[in-house]
Design a protein around this motif. Structure first.
Motif, mmCIF file in Angstrom:
data_model
loop_
_atom_site.group_PDB
_atom_site.id
_atom_site.type_symbol
_atom_site.label_atom_id
_atom_site.label_comp_id
_atom_site.label_asym_id
_atom_site.label_seq_id
_atom_site.Cartn_x
_atom_site.Cartn_y
_atom_site.Cartn_z
ATOM 1 N N GLY A 248 -46.457 -36.213 0.420
ATOM 2 C CA GLY A 248 -47.088 -35.141 -0.455
ATOM 3 C C GLY A 248 -46.061 -33.864 -0.745
ATOM 4 N N TRP A 249 -44.864 -34.199 -0.618
ATOM 5 C CA TRP A 249 -44.017 -32.929 -0.999
ATOM 6 C C TRP A 249 -44.241 -32.615 -2.358
ATOM 7 C CZ3 TRP A 249 -38.417 -33.034 -3.150
ATOM 8 C CH2 TRP A 249 -37.989 -31.817 -3.149
ATOM 9 N N ASP A 250 -44.447 -31.125 -2.416
ATOM 10 C CA ASP A 250 -44.809 -30.524 -4.041
ATOM 11 C C ASP A 250 -43.417 -30.235 -4.560
ATOM 12 O OD1 ASP A 250 -43.831 -28.323 -2.338
ATOM 13 O OD2 ASP A 250 -45.406 -27.153 -2.901
ATOM 14 N N GLY A 251 -42.361 -30.654 -4.319
ATOM 15 C CA GLY A 251 -41.145 -30.379 -4.933
ATOM 16 C C GLY A 251 -40.730 -29.064 -4.554
ATOM 17 N N LYS A 252 -41.260 -27.836 -3.654
ATOM 18 C CA LYS A 252 -40.848 -26.787 -3.366
ATOM 19 C C LYS A 252 -40.120 -26.563 -2.026
ATOM 20 C CE LYS A 252 -43.851 -24.939 -6.561
ATOM 21 N NZ LYS A 252 -45.180 -23.918 -6.607
ATOM 22 N N ASN A 253 -39.194 -25.593 -1.978
ATOM 23 C CA ASN A 253 -38.923 -25.176 -0.378
ATOM 24 C C ASN A 253 -38.589 -23.895 -0.185
ATOM 25 O OD1 ASN A 253 -35.726 -24.635 -0.531
ATOM 26 N ND2 ASN A 253 -36.174 -26.399 -1.991
ATOM 27 N N SER A 254 -38.510 -23.349 0.977
ATOM 28 C CA SER A 254 -38.213 -21.899 1.139
ATOM 29 C C SER A 254 -37.391 -21.805 2.532
ATOM 30 C CB SER A 254 -39.637 -21.109 1.554
ATOM 31 O OG SER A 254 -40.015 -21.507 2.804
ATOM 32 N N LEU A 255 -36.731 -20.775 2.495
ATOM 33 C CA LEU A 255 -35.863 -20.269 3.767
ATOM 34 C C LEU A 255 -36.689 -19.663 4.834
ATOM 35 C CD1 LEU A 255 -32.770 -19.021 2.002
ATOM 36 C CD2 LEU A 255 -32.848 -21.013 3.311
ATOM 37 N N THR A 256 -36.913 -19.782 6.033
ATOM 38 C CA THR A 256 -37.521 -19.548 6.849
ATOM 39 C C THR A 256 -36.853 -18.049 7.721
ATOM 40 O OG1 THR A 256 -36.930 -21.215 8.583
ATOM 41 C CG2 THR A 256 -39.078 -21.362 7.385
ATOM 42 N N LYS A 257 -35.385 -18.293 7.620
ATOM 43 C CA LYS A 257 -34.806 -17.118 8.315
ATOM 44 C C LYS A 257 -33.315 -17.224 7.372
ATOM 45 C CE LYS A 257 -32.401 -15.949 12.415
ATOM 46 N NZ LYS A 257 -32.069 -16.564 13.752
ATOM 47 N N PHE A 258 -32.875 -15.619 7.011
ATOM 48 C CA PHE A 258 -31.862 -15.451 6.466
ATOM 49 C C PHE A 258 -31.002 -14.473 7.338
ATOM 50 C CE2 PHE A 258 -28.922 -13.562 3.371
ATOM 51 C CZ PHE A 258 -28.657 -14.977 2.451
ATOM 52 N N ALA A 259 -29.916 -14.678 7.867
ATOM 53 C CA ALA A 259 -29.157 -13.803 8.586
ATOM 54 C C ALA A 259 -27.936 -13.682 8.084
ATOM 55 C CB ALA A 259 -28.976 -14.304 10.132
ATOM 56 N N TYR A 260 -27.251 -12.338 8.551
ATOM 57 C CA TYR A 260 -25.845 -12.031 8.106
ATOM 58 C C TYR A 260 -25.298 -11.183 8.955
ATOM 59 C CZ TYR A 260 -27.464 -7.304 7.170
ATOM 60 O OH TYR A 260 -27.912 -5.914 7.251
ATOM 61 N N GLY A 261 -23.936 -11.422 8.973
ATOM 62 C CA GLY A 261 -23.140 -10.676 9.849
ATOM 63 C C GLY A 261 -21.749 -10.429 9.575
ATOM 64 N N ASP A 262 -21.149 -9.173 10.079
ATOM 65 C CA ASP A 262 -19.563 -8.925 9.984
ATOM 66 C C ASP A 262 -18.874 -9.513 11.199
ATOM 67 O OD1 ASP A 262 -20.414 -7.935 7.534
ATOM 68 O OD2 ASP A 262 -20.455 -5.906 8.118
ATOM 69 N N TYR A 263 -17.686 -9.736 11.074
ATOM 70 C CA TYR A 263 -16.892 -10.122 12.237
ATOM 71 C C TYR A 263 -15.528 -10.376 11.928
ATOM 72 C CZ TYR A 263 -16.724 -14.782 9.887
ATOM 73 O OH TYR A 263 -16.445 -15.899 8.910
ATOM 74 N N SER A 264 -14.793 -10.603 12.939
ATOM 75 C CA SER A 264 -13.378 -10.632 12.898
ATOM 76 C C SER A 264 -12.827 -11.926 13.632
ATOM 77 C CB SER A 264 -12.679 -9.302 13.522
ATOM 78 O OG SER A 264 -12.841 -8.270 12.766
ATOM 79 N N ASN A 265 -11.972 -12.522 12.722
ATOM 80 C CA ASN A 265 -11.438 -13.777 13.796
ATOM 81 C C ASN A 265 -9.760 -13.667 13.825
ATOM 82 O OD1 ASN A 265 -11.143 -14.607 11.161
ATOM 83 N ND2 ASN A 265 -12.600 -16.186 10.974
ATOM 84 N N VAL A 266 -9.363 -14.502 14.636
ATOM 85 C CA VAL A 266 -7.839 -14.527 14.633
ATOM 86 C C VAL A 266 -7.404 -16.012 14.089
ATOM 87 C CG1 VAL A 266 -5.958 -14.346 16.465
ATOM 88 C CG2 VAL A 266 -8.018 -12.988 16.685
ATOM 89 N N ILE A 267 -6.380 -15.681 13.305
ATOM 90 C CA ILE A 267 -6.004 -16.967 12.710
ATOM 91 C C ILE A 267 -4.769 -17.274 13.174
ATOM 92 C CG2 ILE A 267 -5.119 -18.113 10.654
ATOM 93 C CD1 ILE A 267 -6.906 -16.304 9.044
ATOM 94 N N THR A 268 -4.432 -18.300 13.753
ATOM 95 C CA THR A 268 -3.182 -18.499 14.845
ATOM 96 C C THR A 268 -2.515 -19.864 13.896
ATOM 97 O OG1 THR A 268 -3.884 -17.724 16.766
ATOM 98 C CG2 THR A 268 -1.959 -19.325 16.771
ATOM 99 N N ASN A 269 -1.249 -19.471 13.537
ATOM 100 C CA ASN A 269 -0.253 -20.635 12.829
ATOM 101 C C ASN A 269 0.667 -20.890 13.878
ATOM 102 O OD1 ASN A 269 -1.633 -21.152 10.247
ATOM 103 N ND2 ASN A 269 -1.283 -19.080 10.178
ATOM 104 N N LYS A 270 0.815 -22.283 14.400
ATOM 105 C CA LYS A 270 2.256 -22.244 15.222
ATOM 106 C C LYS A 270 2.465 -23.861 15.052
ATOM 107 C CE LYS A 270 -1.098 -23.497 19.135
ATOM 108 N NZ LYS A 270 -1.640 -22.921 20.655
ATOM 109 N N GLY A 271 3.800 -24.022 15.130
ATOM 110 C CA GLY A 271 4.337 -25.578 14.917
ATOM 111 C C GLY A 271 5.647 -25.455 14.858
ATOM 112 N N GLY A 272 6.298 -26.582 14.472
ATOM 113 C CA GLY A 272 7.656 -26.757 14.537
ATOM 114 C C GLY A 272 8.006 -28.069 13.772
ATOM 115 N N SER A 273 9.391 -28.471 13.342
ATOM 116 C CA SER A 273 9.591 -29.538 12.752
ATOM 117 C C SER A 273 11.277 -29.792 13.193
ATOM 118 C CB SER A 273 9.878 -29.197 11.270
ATOM 119 O OG SER A 273 10.761 -28.622 10.648
ATOM 120 N N LEU A 274 11.439 -30.947 13.159
ATOM 121 C CA LEU A 274 12.742 -31.888 13.261
ATOM 122 C C LEU A 274 13.251 -32.760 12.315
ATOM 123 C CD1 LEU A 274 15.014 -31.555 15.582
ATOM 124 C CD2 LEU A 274 13.842 -33.533 16.873
ATOM 125 N N LYS A 275 14.442 -32.638 12.099
ATOM 126 C CA LYS A 275 15.014 -33.458 10.911
ATOM 127 C C LYS A 275 16.314 -34.131 11.265
ATOM 128 C CE LYS A 275 16.116 -34.270 5.927
ATOM 129 N NZ LYS A 275 15.993 -33.544 4.594
#
Length: 295
Positions: A248-275
């Motif tokens: 019996g879905w009426d074609g509508k929906n709603s969000l029951t919760k909406f959260a937000y936040g500010d944060y910091s993350n660390v991006i780590t790049n590492k690796g090597g190559s050999l030819k």
């Protein structure tokens, strides 16, 4: 005249004076993108990699390519990941390493044709060529563009070659509007270290080895919205399990919760190559290359 001058100065009369008609000075500025365009039989744009000129910014092939006109990207946070040529989907490009096609299963195994060039370190390249128009002798697998990564070679650089570079990264972005109760998104310091080594060896310098390595930590301040699960209703306004017309879905929906936040993350790049390379003749070269890169 020479004899008279020599006698007057009390020097050997056999000494002579030489006159030069001209002096010619030649400067070697290295291989540049304009040289690739000039030497190519097809229309090509190139971007070269330099250990000195790009200490931090161009840590991936994707970051290098956005310098080329007509090239844009789909990003991951604040860094390029997938390359688009002339606005055409990344799925319609072909990407090669020294002319050999790179296979891909797409993002998270989705089966798309796009190549994640954020995970290909720029250190392995001498330059990257971008073809935006095609002629009959080129690979037919591209509609958007053809990207060829030309890897470093011990036969195109001085031998031995060694470079090591350590650097710091300071980010003064304090987060969205500078607001964060937890204090996580303040300015941060990052760090990095990269190295490259190349050498030819053998009786006739017919063998070559190239090694590159990189490590980088960088802090990124971000914010994010988290929409929680959606709720679906029937015509009577009662919640139902899923959007199913049988319920019996009426074609509508709603969000029951909406959260937000500010944060910091660390991006780590590492690796090597050999030819490893073998060049028994100036027109014949064989090599094996591999790289590991983690983000």
């Amino acid at each position: 005249a020479n004899q008279a001058i020599a006698n007057e100065a009390g020097v050997n009369a056999d000494a002579s004076v030489s006159t030069l008609d001209a002096v010619r000075a030649v400067a070697d500025y290295g291989y540049q993108p304009v040289d690739v365009k000039k030497d190519a039989a097809t229309i090509v744009d190139s971007v070269t990699y330099s250990d000195i000129e790009a200490p931090t910014g161009d840590n991936s092939i994707a970051s290098m390519l956005i310098q080329v006109p007509g090239v844009s990207y789909e990003g991951d946070g604040d860094e390029p990941r997938y390359i688009t040529v002339r606005g055409i989907s990344s799925d319609l490009n072909v990407t090669t390493l020294d002319g050999l096609t790179l296979a891909t299963t797409g993002e998270n195994g989705s089966g798309t044709r796009r190549v994640n060039l954020q995970l290909v370190p720029s250190d392995i390249s001498e330059r990257v060529d971008v073809f935006k128009t095609f002629t009959a002798e080129q690979d037919a697998a591209a509609i958007g563009g053809a990207i060829d990564i030309v890897s470093r070679s011990a036969f195109t650089t001085s031998s031995p070659y060694f470079m090591v570079d350590g650097y710091g990264i300071y980010s003064d972005f304090d987060g969205p509007e500078g607001e964060n109760a937890g204090g996580a998104t303040k300015s941060h310091w990052g760090k990095g270290l990269k190295t490259a080594f190349a050498r030819r060896f053998g009786a006739d310098d017919q063998f070559g080895v190239v090694f590159t390595g990189r490590y980088q930590d960088r802090v990124r301040n971000s914010n994010k919205n988290w929409p929680d699960t959606r709720t679906y209703f029937n015509a009577a306004g009662q919640p139902i399990a899923n959007p199913d017309p049988a319920l019996g879905w009426d074609g509508k929906n709603s969000l029951t919760k909406f959260a937000y936040g500010d944060y910091s993350n660390v991006i780590t790049n590492k690796g090597g190559s050999l030819k490893l390379e073998w060049q028994p003749h100036s027109h014949l070269t064989a090599f094996a290359t591999g790289y590991f890169y983690n983000r």
